[in-house]
Motif scaffolding. Structure first.
Motif, PDB file in Angstrom:
ATOM      1  N   PHE A 161      43.578  11.054  78.002  1.00 53.99           N
ATOM      2  CA  PHE A 161      43.067   9.722  78.461  1.00 53.99           C
ATOM      3  C   PHE A 161      44.286   8.778  77.450  1.00 53.99           C
ATOM      4  O   PHE A 161      44.895   9.102  76.695  1.00 53.99           O
ATOM      5  N   CYS A 162      44.065   7.565  77.954  1.00 56.32           N
ATOM      6  CA  CYS A 162      44.816   6.502  77.518  1.00 56.32           C
ATOM      7  C   CYS A 162      44.454   6.073  75.833  1.00 56.32           C
ATOM      8  O   CYS A 162      43.362   5.692  75.607  1.00 56.32           O
ATOM      9  N   ALA A 163      45.472   6.166  75.144  1.00 56.61           N
ATOM     10  CA  ALA A 163      45.364   5.912  73.757  1.00 56.61           C
ATOM     11  C   ALA A 163      44.873   4.210  73.483  1.00 56.61           C
ATOM     12  O   ALA A 163      44.605   3.923  72.495  1.00 56.61           O
ATOM     13  N   ASP A 164      45.180   3.381  74.613  1.00 57.58           N
ATOM     14  CA  ASP A 164      44.902   2.051  74.325  1.00 57.58           C
ATOM     15  C   ASP A 164      43.507   1.565  75.094  1.00 57.58           C
ATOM     16  O   ASP A 164      42.877   1.219  74.333  1.00 57.58           O
ATOM     17  N   CYS A 165      43.433   2.024  76.334  1.00 55.93           N
ATOM     18  CA  CYS A 165      42.081   1.428  77.131  1.00 55.93           C
ATOM     19  C   CYS A 165      41.221   2.664  77.340  1.00 55.93           C
ATOM     20  O   CYS A 165      40.018   2.569  77.874  1.00 55.93           O
ATOM     21  N   ARG A 166      41.763   3.935  77.011  1.00 57.31           N
ATOM     22  CA  ARG A 166      40.887   5.070  76.813  1.00 57.31           C
ATOM     23  C   ARG A 166      40.544   5.622  78.270  1.00 57.31           C
ATOM     24  O   ARG A 166      39.455   6.415  78.632  1.00 57.31           O
TER      25      ARG A 166
ATOM     26  N   ARG B 146      52.524   7.348  81.064  1.00 61.10           N
ATOM     27  CA  ARG B 146      51.895   5.889  80.753  1.00 61.10           C
ATOM     28  C   ARG B 146      50.672   5.643  81.801  1.00 61.10           C
ATOM     29  O   ARG B 146      50.634   6.093  82.839  1.00 61.10           O
ATOM     30  N   CYS B 147      49.482   5.223  81.154  1.00 64.27           N
ATOM     31  CA  CYS B 147      48.324   4.801  81.824  1.00 64.27           C
ATOM     32  C   CYS B 147      48.483   4.012  83.226  1.00 64.27           C
ATOM     33  O   CYS B 147      49.251   2.845  83.040  1.00 64.27           O
ATOM     34  N   THR B 148      47.982   4.443  84.125  1.00 60.21           N
ATOM     35  CA  THR B 148      48.181   3.469  85.416  1.00 60.21           C
ATOM     36  C   THR B 148      47.071   2.197  85.300  1.00 60.21           C
ATOM     37  O   THR B 148      47.536   1.310  86.035  1.00 60.21           O
ATOM     38  N   HIS B 149      46.708   2.103  84.346  1.00 58.21           N
ATOM     39  CA  HIS B 149      45.524   0.934  84.461  1.00 58.21           C
ATOM     40  C   HIS B 149      46.374  -0.238  83.345  1.00 58.21           C
ATOM     41  O   HIS B 149      46.618  -1.347  83.793  1.00 58.21           O
ATOM     42  N   CYS B 150      46.977   0.083  82.343  1.00 57.12           N
ATOM     43  CA  CYS B 150      47.369  -0.597  81.279  1.00 57.12           C
ATOM     44  C   CYS B 150      48.725  -0.394  80.711  1.00 57.12           C
ATOM     45  O   CYS B 150      49.103  -1.238  80.060  1.00 57.12           O
ATOM     46  N   GLY B 151      49.081   0.666  81.312  1.00 57.97           N
ATOM     47  CA  GLY B 151      50.757   1.106  80.739  1.00 57.97           C
ATOM     48  C   GLY B 151      50.580   1.790  79.283  1.00 57.97           C
ATOM     49  O   GLY B 151      51.858   1.969  78.716  1.00 57.97           O
ATOM     50  N   GLY B 152      49.426   2.055  78.818  1.00 52.04           N
ATOM     51  CA  GLY B 152      49.524   2.511  77.337  1.00 52.04           C
ATOM     52  C   GLY B 152      49.892   3.925  77.640  1.00 52.04           C
ATOM     53  O   GLY B 152      49.950   4.698  78.652  1.00 52.04           O
ATOM     54  N   MET B 153      50.084   4.649  76.193  1.00 51.40           N
ATOM     55  CA  MET B 153      50.288   6.083  76.273  1.00 51.40           C
ATOM     56  C   MET B 153      49.099   7.090  76.454  1.00 51.40           C
ATOM     57  O   MET B 153      48.226   6.762  75.873  1.00 51.40           O
TER      58      MET B 153
END
Ligand code: BV8
Ligand code: ZN
Length: 251
Positions: free
Chosen positions: A126-131, A146-153
């Motif tokens: 899961f995304c470390a930023d937006c989960r 990278r997360c497709t939603h917010c670009g987080g790792m």
């Protein structure tokens, strides 16, 4: 292996059995346990130093690559006779709950239906930023992806040291201890809290505690029965002795 007649009777008459497992139950699938030294490239690291949010913040590439290495090991691994014997028990016990510290998903792969994963699952990123849960569209141009939603790792969906266990998993596991007749404690060094407190709590609730481990651990003294041996050898024999009608499955 001969088993105590009283233990066999307790198993046969049990309405609900809880099976608490650690890395030792996957050892015979070829997955190194936590206490085994890290091998090869990872020999210079300690698992406790890699499985933390701080390590991921400090060096996400190294942490991501460590999990990629472990996933490779696990992808080639199949359930072993221990996982299969636990899955078979659920055919003859009215209710059976697996409470595992392992993140490899092998209990479900073996057919166990009711599995509580206290420390998460290595296959769920899961995304470390937006989960946001990984959706497989992240591509592999980046490490970590990278997360497709917010670009987080992305990070692995496991519980790191210093992180709280999933509240629902902990609650379900604690509730089971109130109702289970027998509590198996299999393949764990019982060093990691709060999971390690479950067998002690089970005993304090009056459960019959059965420890299966080739080595002694601190939980030997709280177990009414200590079966010294490898899970993949002891469990199939125990299931056969308690429920001769259950045919042993071979992996
Ligand atoms: C938390 C997912 C608070 C990641 C894992 C000081 C004292 C006490 C506790 C602490 C302390 N300092 C910090 C803590 C807390 C810490 C902790 O317990 N640290 C330990 C190292 C001392 N715990 C935490 O941080 C937990 N979180 O406390 O949060 C909090 C609360 C609210 C809000 C915020 C925070 C989180 C712990 C979860 C860590 N994540 N896994 C990943 O996998 O990468 S734990 C990791 O260790 C694995 O899940 C593993 O399963 C688990 C435990 O190890 P075991 O399963 O027992 O494996 P091990 O190798 O140790 O032993 C194997 C056994 O099998 C041996 O006994 C061996 O003899 C046996 N065996 C071998 N072969 C076989 C076999 N048995 C049967 N058959 C065989 N063939
Ligand atoms: Zn995100």
């Amino acid at each position: 292996m001969l088993f105590d007649f009283v233990l066999l009777e307790k198993l046969r008459s049990a309405r609900h059995i809880a099976v608490f497992t650690g890395a030792g139950v996957s050892a015979e699938s070829g997955i190194p346990t936590f206490r085994d030294a890290q091998t090869g490239l990872w020999a210079k690291f300690r698992a406790e130093d890699l499985a933390t949010p701080e390590a991921f913040r400090r060096d996400p590439v190294t942490v991501w690559n460590w999990y990629a290495w472990r996933r490779e090991l696990m992808a080639d691994a199949g359930p072993n006779p221990a996982h299969l014997a636990i899955a078979q028990m659920q055919q003859v016990v009215p209710e059976l709950t697996v409470i595992t510290q392992n993140v490899d998903g092998l209990h479900a792969k073996a057919g166990s239906a009711n599995v509580i994963e206290l420390h998460g699952n290595i296959w769920n990123d899961f995304c470390a930023d937006c989960r946001q849960q990984a959706n497989g569209k992240e591509g592999t141009n980046n490490v970590p992806p990278r997360c497709t939603h917010c670009g987080g790792m992305l990070r692995p969906g496991v519980v790191w040291f210093g992180e709280a266990l999933p509240a629902d998993a902990w609650t379900r596991a604690s509730d089971v201890l109130e109702v289970a007749d027998v509590f198996f404690c299999i393949g764990t060094s019982s060093l990691v809290e709060p999971a390690a407190s479950l067998p002690r709590y089970a005993r304090s609730c009056g459960r019959t505690v059965v420890q299966i481990n080739p080595e002694a651990t601190s939980h030997d003294e709280i177990a009414q029965y200590v079966l010294r041996g490898k899970a993949g050898e002891v469990l199939p024999q125990l299931v056969q002795a308690a429920w001769p009608q259950v045919m042993p499955e071979v992996p």
